[in-house]
Design an enzyme around this catalytic site. Structure first.
Site, PDB file in Angstrom:
ATOM      1  N   GLU A  59       1.992   1.998  -3.419  1.00 39.15           N
ATOM      2  CA  GLU A  59       0.923   2.621  -4.209  1.00 39.15           C
ATOM      3  C   GLU A  59       0.966   4.142  -4.053  1.00 39.15           C
ATOM      4  O   GLU A  59       0.816   4.890  -5.028  1.00 39.15           O
ATOM      5  CB  GLU A  59      -0.427   2.070  -3.767  1.00 39.15           C
ATOM      6  CG  GLU A  59      -1.631   2.752  -4.391  1.00 39.15           C
ATOM      7  CD  GLU A  59      -2.847   2.713  -3.484  1.00 39.15           C
ATOM      8  OE1 GLU A  59      -3.569   3.730  -3.415  1.00 39.15           O
ATOM      9  OE2 GLU A  59      -3.075   1.664  -2.834  1.00 39.15           O
ATOM     10  N   HIS A  60       1.190   4.607  -2.817  1.00 37.95           N
ATOM     11  CA  HIS A  60       1.306   6.048  -2.573  1.00 37.95           C
ATOM     12  C   HIS A  60       2.557   6.626  -3.248  1.00 37.95           C
ATOM     13  O   HIS A  60       2.511   7.711  -3.833  1.00 37.95           O
ATOM     14  CB  HIS A  60       1.376   6.327  -1.078  1.00 37.95           C
ATOM     15  CG  HIS A  60       0.046   6.331  -0.392  1.00 37.95           C
ATOM     16  ND1 HIS A  60      -0.466   7.454   0.211  1.00 37.95           N
ATOM     17  CD2 HIS A  60      -0.873   5.355  -0.217  1.00 37.95           C
ATOM     18  CE1 HIS A  60      -1.654   7.164   0.740  1.00 37.95           C
ATOM     19  NE2 HIS A  60      -1.915   5.898   0.497  1.00 37.95           N
TER      20      HIS A  60
ATOM     21  N   HIS B 185       0.824  -1.201   0.000  1.00 39.01           N
ATOM     22  CA  HIS B 185       0.000   0.000   0.000  1.00 39.01           C
ATOM     23  C   HIS B 185       0.866   1.263   0.000  1.00 39.01           C
ATOM     24  O   HIS B 185       0.557   2.243  -0.693  1.00 39.01           O
ATOM     25  CB  HIS B 185      -0.923  -0.023   1.224  1.00 39.01           C
ATOM     26  CG  HIS B 185      -1.675   1.253   1.430  1.00 39.01           C
ATOM     27  ND1 HIS B 185      -1.300   2.190   2.379  1.00 39.01           N
ATOM     28  CD2 HIS B 185      -2.761   1.767   0.811  1.00 39.01           C
ATOM     29  CE1 HIS B 185      -2.134   3.207   2.335  1.00 39.01           C
ATOM     30  NE2 HIS B 185      -3.028   2.986   1.393  1.00 39.01           N
TER      31      HIS B 185
ATOM     32  N   GLU C  27      -3.897   8.041   7.635  1.00 36.27           N
ATOM     33  CA  GLU C  27      -4.895   7.118   7.080  1.00 36.27           C
ATOM     34  C   GLU C  27      -5.195   5.987   8.061  1.00 36.27           C
ATOM     35  O   GLU C  27      -6.350   5.599   8.252  1.00 36.27           O
ATOM     36  CB  GLU C  27      -4.383   6.559   5.752  1.00 36.27           C
ATOM     37  CG  GLU C  27      -5.411   5.782   4.960  1.00 36.27           C
ATOM     38  CD  GLU C  27      -4.884   5.329   3.609  1.00 36.27           C
ATOM     39  OE1 GLU C  27      -5.646   4.661   2.881  1.00 36.27           O
ATOM     40  OE2 GLU C  27      -3.717   5.637   3.259  1.00 36.27           O
TER      41      GLU C  27
END
Length: 423
Positions: A53-54, A50, A130
């Site tokens: 992905e950022h 993840h 997040e």
């Protein structure tokens, strides 16, 4: 078997390319689906897929973050990404004339990431926020806890976002190591749908994706649904109740029966759980059931939010409804659920983004892309007895998990609910 407008090519590098032309569209979705999700991480790497992905949009060897954003928006396009347990996807929606630009950008951010230290620190802060937001969102975080209860002590059970400890620990070398092992052409699928030219994409991809030296990372560990119970007592307004059962994997013979059962049980306003728990008894505002399927496992999930005084009754009535469904599910309910499932599939495929995602996922799992007509035929072949048989399987001891968040003291234990379900 693929439809006449669906074409598949595998390059010498191992990159698989699948496209579907959608006549009448002026736009297309083009994307790269990488077979590297949270289940491919080690314990120390939890959350790195993840995080990557950022980082994809934070700069490459030839473009900085602003240049990436301007390049796609100069042509009115849109670029985004998401991480799942089995894949990380990067995709762009553009007009037909800009498909080549979209693929060039995507290849650049995947194959040539800069991983600048300053950008890593910025995104580390974003992801920690997040994670904090997820922890403050009960009807979000409770599903992570259910996943961990169902698949304890294994990658498939860990949160996609990772933990604050792992996210704080990642450095540039960690990203370089993970991408070197996983971000390889043979672990990627280039999928495009809409106003696309298959041959042009193959020619461009052959220039962009050369074979890479070194070995592909080992396959992910098989998922084992073990089950268990997790409770987080907190003084919230509601109890967030989730119940999970082992369900068929994507390729299992009873996959479609499980999907139709979940729809009939809690997939809409006419479903058993919605009608009994909300409409008839007023015990909750939100209640649903869904069946998620992966390459080697699946989980039927039931969720409801209710007050502390109503939570115990809601839990007991939920398993009672499941038990009755094994004997009382009607042909009309199954027909309605088939129609819902069929319509959801076909309406979703009117979107080129949904179509590209479907092709990538099915090519990864099946090695080919069943046509929508083939899928509809399998949906229509599910009988009442198939659905009742799956319902009986759940009642007769399918592994189960439960996660609760809020003032949940009145909810029976998972063994007590399982005993009631089997009664």
């Amino acid at each position: 078997m693929n439809g006449p407008l669906t074409r598949i090519t595998t390059l010498p590098s191992g990159l698989r390319i699948v496209t579907e032309a959608m006549p009448g569209l002026a736009s297309a979705t083009v994307g790269l689906w990488v077979e590297a999700g949270s289940r491919h991480e080690s314990e120390a790497e939890c959350g790195i897929a993840h995080f990557l992905e950022h980082m994809a949009f934070k700069g490459t060897a030839i473009r900085n973050a602003r240049q990436i954003a301007e390049a796609i928006e100069d042509v009115g396009g849109y670029i985004n990404a998401f991480t799942s347990r089995e894949m990380t996807a990067y995709y762009a929606r553009v007009l037909a004339d800009d498909v080549a630009l979209g693929l060039d950008l995507l290849a650049d951010i995947l194959l040539n990431p800069a991983f600048a230290e300053a950008e890593i620190e910025v995104e580390r802060g974003v992801i920690l926020q997040e994670i904090g937001q997820a922890l403050d969102t009960p009807d979000d975080i409770v599903f992570d806890w259910l996943q961990e209860a169902a698949y304890p002590r294994q990658p498939f059970g860990r949160a996609i976002l990772g933990s604050t400890d792992t996210v704080r620990a990642f450095d540039r070398a960690d990203f370089q190591s993970f991408t070197a092992r996983h971000y390889r052409p043979e672990a990627m699928i280039l999928a495009a749908a809409g106003a696309v030219d298959h041959d042009a994409l193959v020619e461009q991809a052959a220039r962009l994706f050369a074979p890479r030296p070194g070995a592909l990372a080992p396959a992910a560990l098989p998922a084992r649904f073990e089950g268990g119970e997790f409770r987080m007592q907190k003084g919230l307004e509601q109890v967030h109740f989730t119940l999970g059962f082992e369900a068929p994997a994507q390729r299992a013979p009873d996959f479609f029966a499980a999907q139709i059962y979940a729809t009939a049980l809690g997939g809409g306003m006419s479903s058993r759980l919605f009608q009994e728990l909300r409409e008839d008894r007023g015990l909750c505002y939100s209640v649903f059931a869904q069946a998620a399927a992966h390459a080697d496992t699946g989980m039927l999930t039931i969720y409801a939010g209710t007050g502390a005084e109503e939570a115990g009754e809601l839990a007991r009535l939920t398993v009672d409804a499941m038990r009755r469904a094994a004997d009382e599910m009607s042909e009309a309910e199954v027909a309605r659920a088939r129609a819902q499932f069929r319509a959801g599939l076909l309406m979703g495929l009117e979107s080129p983004s949904a179509r590209a995602d479907r092709m990538a996922r099915l090519l990864s799992i099946w090695g080919h892309v069943p046509t929508p007509q083939e899928t509809v035929a399998r949906i229509d072949a599910v009988t009442l007895e198939d659905v009742r048989a799956f319902a009986r399987h759940l009642c007769e001891g399918a592994p189960a998990a439960m996660a609760l968040y809020g003032p949940a003291g009145g909810v029976p234990s998972l063994p007590a609910l399982a005993e009631r379900l089997a009664a």
